[in-house]
Design a protein around this motif. Structure first.
Motif, PDB file in Angstrom:
ATOM      1  N   ASP A  32     -39.168  -7.577 -12.769  1.00  0.00           N
ATOM      2  CA  ASP A  32     -38.536  -8.134 -11.573  1.00  0.00           C
ATOM      3  C   ASP A  32     -37.594  -9.290 -11.902  1.00  0.00           C
ATOM      4  O   ASP A  32     -37.232 -10.079 -11.022  1.00  0.00           O
ATOM      5  CB  ASP A  32     -39.600  -8.603 -10.582  1.00  0.00           C
ATOM      6  CG  ASP A  32     -40.535  -9.651 -11.180  1.00  0.00           C
ATOM      7  OD1 ASP A  32     -40.505  -9.849 -12.417  1.00  0.00           O
ATOM      8  OD2 ASP A  32     -41.311 -10.261 -10.414  1.00  0.00           O
TER       9      ASP A  32
ATOM     10  N   TYR B 139     -34.290 -11.524 -12.624  1.00  0.00           N
ATOM     11  CA  TYR B 139     -33.005 -11.543 -11.921  1.00  0.00           C
ATOM     12  C   TYR B 139     -32.054 -12.515 -12.603  1.00  0.00           C
ATOM     13  O   TYR B 139     -32.455 -13.368 -13.396  1.00  0.00           O
ATOM     14  CB  TYR B 139     -33.204 -11.943 -10.452  1.00  0.00           C
ATOM     15  CG  TYR B 139     -33.682 -13.370 -10.263  1.00  0.00           C
ATOM     16  CD1 TYR B 139     -32.787 -14.436 -10.201  1.00  0.00           C
ATOM     17  CD2 TYR B 139     -35.043 -13.645 -10.140  1.00  0.00           C
ATOM     18  CE1 TYR B 139     -33.220 -15.737 -10.034  1.00  0.00           C
ATOM     19  CE2 TYR B 139     -35.495 -14.950  -9.968  1.00  0.00           C
ATOM     20  CZ  TYR B 139     -34.582 -15.996  -9.916  1.00  0.00           C
ATOM     21  OH  TYR B 139     -35.026 -17.286  -9.760  1.00  0.00           O
TER      22      TYR B 139
ATOM     23  N   PRO C  52     -33.804  -7.055  -8.570  1.00  0.00           N
ATOM     24  CA  PRO C  52     -34.177  -6.225  -7.415  1.00  0.00           C
ATOM     25  C   PRO C  52     -33.404  -6.516  -6.138  1.00  0.00           C
ATOM     26  O   PRO C  52     -33.195  -5.611  -5.327  1.00  0.00           O
ATOM     27  CB  PRO C  52     -35.673  -6.549  -7.232  1.00  0.00           C
ATOM     28  CG  PRO C  52     -36.136  -6.962  -8.590  1.00  0.00           C
ATOM     29  CD  PRO C  52     -34.979  -7.693  -9.200  1.00  0.00           C
ATOM     30  N   GLU C  53     -32.953  -7.755  -5.933  1.00  0.00           N
ATOM     31  CA  GLU C  53     -32.228  -8.114  -4.710  1.00  0.00           C
ATOM     32  C   GLU C  53     -30.713  -7.982  -4.845  1.00  0.00           C
ATOM     33  O   GLU C  53     -29.976  -8.298  -3.902  1.00  0.00           O
ATOM     34  CB  GLU C  53     -32.573  -9.553  -4.305  1.00  0.00           C
ATOM     35  CG  GLU C  53     -34.061  -9.809  -4.077  1.00  0.00           C
ATOM     36  CD  GLU C  53     -34.622  -8.926  -2.973  1.00  0.00           C
ATOM     37  OE1 GLU C  53     -33.928  -8.756  -1.948  1.00  0.00           O
ATOM     38  OE2 GLU C  53     -35.738  -8.409  -3.146  1.00  0.00           O
ATOM     39  N   CYS C  54     -30.253  -7.528  -6.002  1.00  0.00           N
ATOM     40  CA  CYS C  54     -28.818  -7.421  -6.228  1.00  0.00           C
ATOM     41  C   CYS C  54     -28.222  -6.260  -5.428  1.00  0.00           C
ATOM     42  O   CYS C  54     -28.772  -5.147  -5.423  1.00  0.00           O
ATOM     43  CB  CYS C  54     -28.527  -7.235  -7.718  1.00  0.00           C
ATOM     44  SG  CYS C  54     -26.770  -7.165  -8.123  1.00  0.00           S
ATOM     45  N   LYS C  55     -27.066  -6.487  -4.786  1.00  0.00           N
ATOM     46  CA  LYS C  55     -26.450  -5.468  -3.937  1.00  0.00           C
ATOM     47  C   LYS C  55     -24.975  -5.240  -4.228  1.00  0.00           C
ATOM     48  O   LYS C  55     -24.350  -4.376  -3.614  1.00  0.00           O
ATOM     49  CB  LYS C  55     -26.603  -5.875  -2.456  1.00  0.00           C
ATOM     50  CG  LYS C  55     -28.058  -6.000  -2.008  1.00  0.00           C
ATOM     51  CD  LYS C  55     -28.158  -6.483  -0.567  1.00  0.00           C
ATOM     52  CE  LYS C  55     -29.610  -6.616  -0.130  1.00  0.00           C
ATOM     53  NZ  LYS C  55     -29.726  -7.128   1.260  1.00  0.00           N
TER      54      LYS C  55
ATOM     55  N   CYS D 258     -26.948  -2.692 -10.584  1.00  0.00           N
ATOM     56  CA  CYS D 258     -27.250  -4.093 -10.895  1.00  0.00           C
ATOM     57  C   CYS D 258     -28.696  -4.474 -10.587  1.00  0.00           C
ATOM     58  O   CYS D 258     -29.089  -5.615 -10.817  1.00  0.00           O
ATOM     59  CB  CYS D 258     -26.303  -5.027 -10.155  1.00  0.00           C
ATOM     60  SG  CYS D 258     -26.600  -5.150  -8.374  1.00  0.00           S
ATOM     61  N   ARG D 259     -29.488  -3.544 -10.084  1.00  0.00           N
ATOM     62  CA  ARG D 259     -30.840  -3.898  -9.645  1.00  0.00           C
ATOM     63  C   ARG D 259     -31.822  -4.084 -10.804  1.00  0.00           C
ATOM     64  O   ARG D 259     -32.888  -4.659 -10.633  1.00  0.00           O
ATOM     65  CB  ARG D 259     -31.362  -2.833  -8.674  1.00  0.00           C
ATOM     66  CG  ARG D 259     -30.592  -2.816  -7.349  1.00  0.00           C
ATOM     67  CD  ARG D 259     -31.047  -1.677  -6.453  1.00  0.00           C
ATOM     68  NE  ARG D 259     -32.463  -1.776  -6.116  1.00  0.00           N
ATOM     69  CZ  ARG D 259     -32.945  -2.509  -5.123  1.00  0.00           C
ATOM     70  NH1 ARG D 259     -32.112  -3.231  -4.371  1.00  0.00           N
ATOM     71  NH2 ARG D 259     -34.225  -2.534  -4.867  1.00  0.00           N
ATOM     72  N   ASN D 260     -31.460  -3.573 -11.973  1.00  0.00           N
ATOM     73  CA  ASN D 260     -32.316  -3.743 -13.149  1.00  0.00           C
ATOM     74  C   ASN D 260     -31.513  -4.492 -14.211  1.00  0.00           C
ATOM     75  O   ASN D 260     -30.574  -3.939 -14.798  1.00  0.00           O
ATOM     76  CB  ASN D 260     -32.782  -2.383 -13.683  1.00  0.00           C
ATOM     77  CG  ASN D 260     -33.802  -2.525 -14.802  1.00  0.00           C
ATOM     78  OD1 ASN D 260     -33.747  -3.447 -15.607  1.00  0.00           O
ATOM     79  ND2 ASN D 260     -34.763  -1.601 -14.860  1.00  0.00           N
TER      80      ASN D 260
ATOM     81  N   GLN E  34     -28.595  -2.880 -16.743  1.00  0.00           N
ATOM     82  CA  GLN E  34     -27.273  -3.110 -16.151  1.00  0.00           C
ATOM     83  C   GLN E  34     -26.196  -3.033 -17.230  1.00  0.00           C
ATOM     84  O   GLN E  34     -26.302  -3.684 -18.264  1.00  0.00           O
ATOM     85  CB  GLN E  34     -27.251  -4.486 -15.485  1.00  0.00           C
ATOM     86  CG  GLN E  34     -25.943  -4.828 -14.792  1.00  0.00           C
ATOM     87  CD  GLN E  34     -25.979  -6.242 -14.209  1.00  0.00           C
ATOM     88  OE1 GLN E  34     -26.623  -7.131 -14.762  1.00  0.00           O
ATOM     89  NE2 GLN E  34     -25.298  -6.439 -13.090  1.00  0.00           N
TER      90      GLN E  34
END
Length: 343
Positions: A242, A244, A255-258, A263-265, A269
């Protein structure tokens, strides 16, 4: 005799009066021959106790000297002292007066990689407010204190990196880097910088913490991955599932990347964008061994449009043998200022 020696002897159950009591009691004994025998024994016991007292005094004196030496070996500026130095500097900027700061005769100061006297620092005249965001890093062993802070200049927010070095309770180095908008920082999301993150401010238990060297080794996987320009997984960077990355207030991985589908991992990435930036120059700035934070300064030397290049100050949260967070302040600086004026 000093109080320490008296306490030491009393702790052993012996007082100088004890031998006198022995002599008095033996004189009251009868008959005469028995008295002489008893007194002779008392003298022997008295001599033994005197020798014991002298030995205890020597031990107590040695212990006192060792305690005094240990006290003198304690760093002049401990963790809270170092944190206080950052606070003092920030309030000096706010009050537009640095004359009250305790500084060494050899003090060296840079603002945005330009060396200048501390009284000539631009921020001394421009800071008008300290906002709520402040992330400290305290390196007691190195005598270094630093912070990522949000301040204001006449209502306009500024991302500010502060690095201080302290010796003999005086500032010997001050490094300041300010980012005033997207033009200077590429990313500038003030709304994401209201307070320090829970992850970065989590205090790991002692058994969770890595050694200083191992924490640095874990963090240095990051520039290694950027140089490889593939993924962090390709260089075995020890990111937690998890983990970031937070840059100038914006989530850029985790996980909160949008902002992008991949980009979530942070481990997987793609890093292909760094192929055009070339190798990164890395400086280990500080290690907060109590909080498990490693602070790196990284800069890319490839000349971009306008002759500028990217400089980042990255904090890595390391515990349980993993990197759990990366939080950065970024600034575009002239390529000739790649080393920040400190190498």
């Amino acid at each position: 005799m000093n109080s320490g020696g008296e306490d030491c002897i009393a702790g052993a159950g012996i007082t100088p009066a004890s031998s006198v009591n022995i002599l008095i009691s033996c004189r009251r004994q009868a008959p005469h021959q028995a008295r002489e025998s008893a007194c002779e024994a008392a003298h022997v016991e008295d001599n033994v106790k005197k020798s014991l007292i002298a030995g205890l005094l020597l031990v107590c004196g040695t212990c006192g000297a060792a305690a005094s030496a240990a006290q003198q070996a304690t760093p002049a500026c401990d963790r809270e002292c170092l944190r206080g130095k950052v606070t003092q500097l920030l309030y000096a900027l706010l009050k537009h007066d640095v004359s009250g700061l305790a500084v060494a005769d050899t003090l060296r100061v840079t603002e945005d990689a330009v060396e200048k006297p501390i009284a000539k620092v631009g921020l001394v005249a421009t800071v008008t407010r300290l906002r709520g965001f402040r992330q400290d890093i305290i390196d007691e062993r190195g005598g270094v204190a630093g912070a990522h802070v949000v301040v204001e200049e006449s209502g306009a927010p500024v991302l500010l990196v502060v690095r201080l070095k302290v010796a003999a309770d005086k500032l010997t180095e001050v490094e300041l880097v300010a980012t005033r908008g997207r033009t200077e920082g590429l990313i500038f999301n003030i709304d994401g910088l209201s307070a320090g993150s829970a992850v970065m401010n989590y205090a790991p238990r002692s058994e969770q913490l890595a050694t200083r060297d191992d924490a640095i080794k874990a963090a240095l996987h990051y520039p290694e991955g950027l140089n490889a320009a593939k993924t962090f997984a390709a260089v075995n960077a020890p990111f937690a599932p998890d983990a970031y990355r937070f840059e100038n207030g914006q989530v850029m991985a985790g996980p909160e990347c949008k902002f992008a589908p991949d980009c979530r991992n942070i481990s997987t990435q793609p890093l292909t964008i760094f192929q055009r930036l070339g190798d990164v120059q890395t400086r280990v700035v500080a290690v907060d061994e109590r909080m498990g934070i490693v602070w790196l300064r990284m800069a890319w030397g490839v000349r971009e449009r306008g002759g500028d290049q990217l400089t980042v100050w990255e904090m890595f949260k390391v515990y349980d043998r993993q990197i759990h967070a990366v939080e950065a302040f970024m600034r575009i600086l002239p390529v000739e200022k790649r080393n920040g004026g400190w190498q």
